[in-house]
Design an enzyme around this catalytic site. Structure first.
Site, short mmCIF file in Angstrom:
data_model
loop_
_atom_site.label_atom_id
_atom_site.label_comp_id
_atom_site.label_asym_id
_atom_site.label_seq_id
_atom_site.Cartn_x
_atom_site.Cartn_y
_atom_site.Cartn_z
N ASP A 1 0.65 -1.10 -0.07
CA ASP A 1 0.13 0.02 -0.07
C ASP A 1 0.81 1.23 0.02
OD1 ASP A 1 -2.18 1.91 2.08
OD2 ASP A 1 -2.80 0.81 0.21
N GLU B 1 1.90 -0.43 -4.88
CA GLU B 1 0.77 0.51 -5.23
C GLU B 1 1.63 1.75 -5.16
OE1 GLU B 1 -3.34 2.50 -3.91
OE2 GLU B 1 -1.74 2.27 -2.59
#
Ligand code: TEU
Ligand code: CA
Length: 564
Positions: free
Chosen positions: A210, A264
């Site tokens: 993330d 990401e």
């Protein structure tokens, strides 16, 4: 899938994660097994045959860790505990076992740019300036009783929060309940490496990471530069030690396991990409870029129009920008973006099925590891939101408070944009059948409303219909499994400026495929460029008998894959 590190004719090192197809699960919305209206791990385990049936190889599980759910699990309170709503560690082990028994793999969501403010580390850290955990987070004194700098949070307002206990400010690039970890602190980094090993030792096959480019910050925390263009992610992703940390993480953890990693990469440019994914740098295997899903994104949450040449230009830029040492990803949606068919296709009743199949064909024939988001294999659409109370997402609610309740934006304008860009579109419950609440839950109150079109759009209907979007995904996945050119083949856009048709080839040695996609609802007579012939038809989403031709009569949203 053992690829023995062979090299392809065009210089790619064969890897299982380059040949894999990934299916993303957002556990809260997948399947509820105990009637509390919230999806859970047992619910996923009960549908593993449905997922396996598609032909996918890897499941990406969005966060399942203990969390107060300020941001639906992307705010973790305990990295070694399963979220109570989702079940127990035994449920997790059962799920992983079921995945492996079906010859699939599972990657987990590593959320270590920030934690929850209820994580014991932060509870301790905020107590006093000399608390042993103080330096686990980013604390700074204010400037003239104001925030340390002008950085903003993605969820509205300043990125700094003053904490009464010590009068200092802590950094949170997302919500106040998501304080950023201080990766300058080697203690923090070894904590992260230990929790990664905990899950890899349990058998997890890798991580989706993330906002991983945000973990390194300029310690001076200067204000935005003069040429700042209103997109903070490009500032936050340019920290000085990012590559040192990722190379250390690779040395300490990743290199010791046969794993897949996908970063990401919010805020990372094409030019910066090889620094993260070039296999000779030992950092990450691949990253998600946001150019495609944010093609029609104006400032912050606003929508703006896009054109097909705009879309095609992105794929050409990345193809030219990355050599055989850097691998790609392909995705059209996820839990942070609207539904693929509503975003890039046409979700009106007459064209939803064909355009969803066209997007499936594109997703599975472009270069890079494809990621399918739960429900897109059914052609699930955006939700007809009409009032703010229907939204759950903290990003929407904070923006409403910050901009509508302060009369900077009218409620109608805000909702109009949310109908295009809201993350909640992809978070509505999975539609399993035409029973109440689409069979997602036996509860009368699902955590988020089910899309009212579930009677037409659901898995039961899709499995029963050989011509469904689900079965089209299955057909193209089977073709991809059989055609190395669709995995490693060179990419060539045949007609970049064409406003209606996207046509490209994938070539690996003598194995050449031609893909032709009509992105309009109108019939198009499409002459193939000189020297290009459409040979044997391998897959199409509309009955077609045109083969060995150089002029194609395409119906609205028609998609064809030919052996060229
Ligand atoms: O998202 C970061 C990101 O990609 C942004 O798109 C974000 O979703 C938002 O739209 C910013 O405007 C990751 C997770 O995927 C997302 O669900 C989390 O909310 C976020 O990080 C914080 O963990
Ligand atoms: Ca449940």
């Amino acid at each position: 899938m053992n690829t023995r590190n062979e090299t392809t004719a065009n210089g790619y090192t064969r890897k299982w994660w380059k040949e894999a197809i990934v299916y993303q699960i957002y556990p809260r919305s997948f399947k509820d097994s105990n009637g509390d209206g919230i999806g859970d791990l047992k619910g996923i385990t009960s549908e593993l045959d449905y997922i396996k049936g598609l032909g996918v190889d890897v499941i990406w599980l969005s966060p399942h860790f203990d969390s107060p759910n300020a941001d639906n699990g992307y705010d973790i309170r305990d990295y070694r505990k399963v979220m109570t709503e989702f079940g127990t560690m035994a449920d997790f082990d059962e799920l992983l076992k079921g995945v492996k028994q079906r010859g699939m793999k599972m990657i987990l969501d590593l959320v270590v740019n920030h934690t929850s403010d209820e994580h014991v580390w932060f509870v301790e850290s905020r107590k006093s300036k000399d608390n042993p955990y103080r330096d686990y987070y980013i604390w700074r004194p204010g400037k003239d009783n104001k925030e340390p700098n002008d950085w903003i949070s993605f969820f509205s307002g300043s990125a700094w929060k003053r904490d009464d206990a010590t009068g200092e400010y802590y950094l949170h690039l997302f919500s106040e309940k998501q304080p950023d970890l201080n990766w300058e602190n080697p203690g923090v980094r070894s904590e992260v490496y230990d929790l990664m090993k905990f899950w890899l030792d349990k058998g997890a096959d890798g991580f989706r990471m993330d906002v991983i480019p945000f973990i390194s910050k300029h310690q001076g925390f200067p204000n935005y530069p003069d040429d700042y263009d209103g997109r903070p992610e490009f500032i936050y992703a340019a920290g000085p030690k990012l590559h040192d940390y990722l190379q250390e993480m690779n040395r300490e953890v990743l290199s010791k396991y046969d794993v897949m990693t996908v970063g990401e990469a919010f805020g990372v440019t094409l030019e910066q990409t090889p620094l993260l994914v070039d296999e000779r740098r030992h950092e990450l295997n691949m990253i998600f870029h946001f150019d495609v899903v944010r093609l029609d994104r104006g400032e912050a949450w606003r929508w703006k129009p896009w054109t097909l040449p705009d879309l095609k230009a992105i794929y050409s830029r990345f193809d030219k920008g990355l050599d055989a040492h850097s691998w790609h990803t392909v995705f059209l949606s996820n839990h942070d973006n609207p539904r693929a068919v509503s975003h890039f296709g046409d979700d009106s009743p007459g064209y939803r099925v064909q355009s969803a199949k066209l997007l499936a064909t594109m997703l599975l024939t472009l270069k890079g590891t494809p990621f399918i988001y739960q429900g897109d294999e059914l052609g699930m659409t955006n939700f007809p939101f009409s009032r703010i109370e229907e939204f759950d997402d903290i990003e929407v609610k904070n923006a409403w408070k910050a901009e509508v309740l302060t009369n900077q934006v009218s409620p109608d304008e805000f909702i109009a944009h949310m109908l295009k860009t809201s993350r909640d579109h992809s978070r509505t419950p999975m539609q399993w059948n035409d029973s109440p609440n689409a069979g997602f839950t036996s509860s009368s109150k699902p955590w988020l409303a089910v899309n009212p079109n579930y009677k037409e759009i659901n898995a039961k209907q899709a499995l029963a219909d050989p011509d469904s979007i689900y079965n089209h995904f299955k057909k193209v996945i089977a073709l991809r499994k059989d055609a190395p050119a669709l995995v490693y083949g060179d990419y060539k856009d045949l007609d970049p400026a064409n406003p209606l048709v996207f046509s490209y080839t994938r070539t690996l040695g003598t194995d050449k495929h031609l893909i032709v996609l009509n992105f309009s609802k109108d019939e198009v007579t499409y002459p193939l460029p000189r020297g290009v012939k459409a040979g044997q038809l391998m897959v199409s989403n509309i009955e077609c008998n045109e083969e060995d031709v150089s002029l194609l009569n395409l119906k609205g949203w028609e998609a064809r894959v030919y052996k060229a």
